[in-house]
Design a protein around this motif. Structure first.
Motif, PDB file in Angstrom:
ATOM      1  N   SER A  74       0.867  -1.057  -0.008  1.00  0.00           N
ATOM      2  CA  SER A  74      -0.017  -0.015   0.092  1.00  0.00           C
ATOM      3  C   SER A  74       0.908   1.320   0.111  1.00  0.00           C
ATOM      4  CB  SER A  74      -0.967  -0.082   1.456  1.00  0.00           C
ATOM      5  OG  SER A  74      -1.587   1.210   1.337  1.00  0.00           O
ATOM      6  N   ILE A 124     -11.268   1.539  -3.714  1.00  0.00           N
ATOM      7  CA  ILE A 124     -11.223   1.007  -2.500  1.00  0.00           C
ATOM      8  C   ILE A 124     -12.304   1.949  -1.578  1.00  0.00           C
ATOM      9  CG2 ILE A 124      -9.979   0.831  -0.115  1.00  0.00           C
ATOM     10  CD1 ILE A 124      -7.586   0.744  -1.945  1.00  0.00           C
ATOM     11  N   GLU A 141      -2.176  -1.669  -3.498  1.00  0.00           N
ATOM     12  CA  GLU A 141      -3.262  -0.645  -3.272  1.00  0.00           C
ATOM     13  C   GLU A 141      -2.456   0.725  -3.175  1.00  0.00           C
ATOM     14  OE1 GLU A 141      -5.093  -1.361   0.563  1.00  0.00           O
ATOM     15  OE2 GLU A 141      -6.284  -3.029  -0.190  1.00  0.00           O
ATOM     16  N   LYS A 184      -7.410  -0.101  -6.037  1.00  0.00           N
ATOM     17  CA  LYS A 184      -6.773  -1.444  -6.053  1.00  0.00           C
ATOM     18  C   LYS A 184      -6.155  -1.514  -7.624  1.00  0.00           C
ATOM     19  CE  LYS A 184      -9.191  -3.792  -2.653  1.00  0.00           C
ATOM     20  NZ  LYS A 184      -9.916  -5.070  -2.180  1.00  0.00           N
TER      21      LYS A 184
END
Length: 453
Positions: free
Chosen positions: A2, A126, A147, A136
């Motif tokens: 992420s 998301i 992410e 995503k």
């Protein structure tokens, strides 16, 4: 994995790259996700035309690179189905080297400070607590899922609208009906015989060759041509078959530079281009001219308008639909009302046959200046008086009646879009009026009610 940014832009086409440039230049931390990588960045199937006024507006924020302009255009040559009538519609612009244009815009975005993630395909938004908070994506080479989190997400994924289409129940997720799209196929070819008057784009109206659409020649030079066609999506026909049967045999092709196809949204504006934490741009926002399917200029416009509103959202620290709604209002008042007007005319044109088109063009029911005005500025009610007079002296009164009806409803529907609501609370009432007016018009020209997917 992420990563966090102020803004995540999904899609590195014209809209996404230009928005990334504007936002990065304004000081925001921007992630630009582009599914293509390497030399494929910037490659897109497109008509490649761009009006001079769009270039001049863009120049206020970014100086265009002259190497992306391949041919200076003086106007459009509109050609009847029997090819006996040719109207010259003046209007300056360019045929782009579309691949160089795309690469240049991405390079400018990176130079302004955006981080490019090439080879990263956005797969879904998301959503947390009723707001989009990121994207995503999958790195295509490795298959690794990632992410990218942010305060604002920009859906610039093209006609597929990968992100907004997955927000079921949100206003921004409005789907496309088959009637709302055109299927296109085009080839960029080198030809042995030089094209006459390469300073003019050629638009051929022929319902046999391109049912519900048209076929075109966009000259990059006298011997390098972008040739293709678009077909109304509701007909469910493969445009490549029509291209190979009717168009390709007209040319002595020495080499093919690029081939490709796809679908283009050609309809009225979406009800809304925003949601909590998300905005849609370009083709993903169906910001395309419904008559000719051109969308590069509108991609630039949506990037500019949305970037302005996104900057205000950061000043407020509020990324809700309510704050982002201003983008809707700006869009509808600058282009959306004209898009709606042109959509009305598009529907009327798709009910005509070749005999109607030959008759109308040969007798200049609409002359060159009037066609330019309709395409560039919207409807002109003075045409109604002209049509009423012509009905007394020309044959085909039904055609003239259909044209005058279309002009009248284009004006009325355009006025509705100019009165687009300032807030979401008034949207349902406004949209009910739009649907009612569309249904009235469609009944009068022989179409069924407005299809609402």
């Amino acid at each position: 994995m992420s990563e966090r940014f102020d803004v995540v832009v999904a899609g590195g086409g014209t809209a996404g790259a230009y928005a990334s440039y504007l936002l990065a230049k304004a000081g925001f931390k921007v992630a630009l996700l582009e599914s293509k990588s390497g030399d494929q960045i910037g490659v897109k199937t497109c008509g490649d035309g761009l009006g001079l006024h769009h270039v001049e507006r863009m120049a206020k924020y970014l100086t265009p690179n002259p190497r992306v302009f391949q041919n200076k255009i003086e106007g459009v040559e509109l050609i009847s189905p029997d090819e006996k009538t040719r109207l010259i519609i003046k209007g300056e612009g360019y045929v782009l080297d579309r691949f160089a244009w795309g690469k240049w815009l991405v390079e400018e975005a990176v130079r302004a400070g955006a981080t490019l993630f090439e080879g990263h395909t956005a797969t879904e938004p998301i959503v947390e607590n009723g707001a989009v908070v990121g994207v995503k994506a999958v790195e295509r080479r490795s298959g690794v899922a990632k992410e990218f989190r942010s305060r604002i997400v920009v859906d610039a994924t093209g006609s597929a609208a990968v992100l907004r289409s997955k927000l079921a129940g949100w206003l921004i997720s409005e789907p496309l009906h088959p009637e709302d799209v055109s299927y296109a196929y085009r080839e960029i070819v080198y030809v042995d015989e030089a094209l006459e008057s390469p300073q003019y784009i050629k638009i051929y109206l022929n319902m046999t060759v391109a049912p519900g659409g048209y076929w075109w020649i966009f000259p990059r030079s006298a011997t390098m041509l972008n040739v293709g066609l678009g077909i109304w999506g509701i007909l469910k026909q493969n445009p490549r078959n029509y291209y190979e049967k009717y168009i390709l045999p007209r040319f002595r092709v020495s080499k093919k530079y690029h081939i490709g196809g796809g679908f283009i949204p050609t309809r009225r504006p979406l009800k809304s281009l925003v949601g909590n934490g998300i905005v849609a741009l370009g083709d993903a926002a169906v910001a395309v001219n419904p008559i000719h399917g051109g969308g590069i200029g509108q991609a630039l416009l949506t990037a500019e308008l949305s970037s302005r509103v996104i900057a205000k959202a950061f000043e407020k620290g509020d990324f809700s639909e309510k704050t982002l709604w201003e983008y809707n209002v700006l869009y509808m008042r600058e282009w959306g009302y004209r898009q709606a007007q042109l959509d009305v005319l598009r529907l009327m044109l798709q009910t005509l046959d070749n005999d109607d088109l030959n008759f109308g063009l040969s007798r200049k029911i609409l002359n060159e200046d009037e066609i330019y005005h309709l395409a560039a500025k919207g409807t002109n009610l003075s045409l109604l008086d002209k049509f009423r007079v012509m009905m007394q002296f020309l044959g085909r009164p039904n055609l003239l009646r259909k044209l005058s009806t279309s002009i009248q409803y284009a004006k009325e529907i355009g006025d509705l879009y100019l009165a687009y609501p300032e807030s979401q609370s008034s949207l349902d009432k406004w949209y009910a009026e739009v649907v009612k007016k569309y249904d009235e018009f469609r009944e009068k020209i022989g179409l069924g009610p407005l299809p609402l997917a």
